[in-house]
Write a protein that holds these residues in place. Structure first.
Motif, short mmCIF file in Angstrom:
data_model
loop_
_atom_site.label_atom_id
_atom_site.label_comp_id
_atom_site.label_asym_id
_atom_site.label_seq_id
_atom_site.Cartn_x
_atom_site.Cartn_y
_atom_site.Cartn_z
N LYS A 10 0.84 -1.26 -0.09
CA LYS A 10 -0.02 0.06 0.06
C LYS A 10 0.97 1.13 0.00
N PRO A 11 0.38 2.34 -0.85
CA PRO A 11 1.19 3.60 -0.80
C PRO A 11 1.18 4.00 0.63
N ASN A 12 2.47 5.00 0.87
CA ASN A 12 2.54 5.69 2.00
C ASN A 12 1.48 6.74 2.03
N ILE A 13 0.84 6.89 3.43
CA ILE A 13 -0.09 7.95 3.56
C ILE A 13 0.13 8.93 4.61
N ARG A 14 -0.14 10.08 4.61
CA ARG A 14 0.00 11.00 5.77
C ARG A 14 -1.66 11.41 6.11
N ILE A 15 -1.85 11.50 7.59
CA ILE A 15 -2.99 11.78 8.18
C ILE A 15 -2.68 13.15 9.22
N THR A 16 -3.55 13.92 9.26
CA THR A 16 -3.24 15.13 10.61
C THR A 16 -3.44 14.56 11.61
#
Length: 153
Positions: A10-16
């Motif tokens: 799965k791709p890298n993701i960023r969440i606040t």
């Protein structure tokens, strides 16, 4: 000859931080009613890189973002990612608790992800464009809905 199946990461993701906190609370609240949706959302939150509010790039999907994506099964679609109580597919508002909503969170333009629909079929989508909510309706300023107002999306 042995056939090897290529496993896609799965791709890298960023969440606040604020989205992470609200979405974690939401997933835990609905776990008894919709365990599959809860588990999928919690899995995405667990693998996400959590960043300070204001430090996530403008191109990353967060709550309230309007996203144009290309599913593997049809033409591009544009939706807004919302909490379950605000979902309305006729207005293009997709709940975070739907499989596609959970797949979109944290992605950026150019990233693709494999996701599993409710019927069990695997699909891929490619994020084409991400628009952020205007400041006056920015969900970072909203509180997560009270558990009594949450409807499974």
């Amino acid at each position: 000859m042995q056939v090897t199946k290529k496993i896609r990461r799965k791709p890298n993701i960023r969440i606040t931080q604020s989205d992470h906190a609200r979405l974690s609370a939401l997933a835990n609240t609905v776990a008894g009613r919709t365990p599959e949706a809860s588990d999928e959302l919690l899995a995405e939150l667990e693998r996400a890189r959590i960043v300070a509010d204001g430090w996530v790039s403008a191109g990353a999907v967060r709550m309230g973002s309007t996203v144009t994506f290309k599913p593997d099964t049809s033409d591009p679609k544009t939706v807004t990612l919302v909490f379950p109580g605000d979902a309305d597919i006729s207005e293009g508002k997709v709940s975070i608790l739907t499989p596609i909503g959970t797949a979109l969170i944290g992605l950026s333009a150019g990233q693709s992800i494999m996701w599993t629909a409710r019927d069990g079929r695997r699909h891929e989508l490619l994020v084409l464009e991400v628009g952020q909510p205007p400041p006056e309706v920015d969900v970072a300023d909203r509180r997560a809905p009270a558990p009594s107002t949450i409807a499974a999306g």
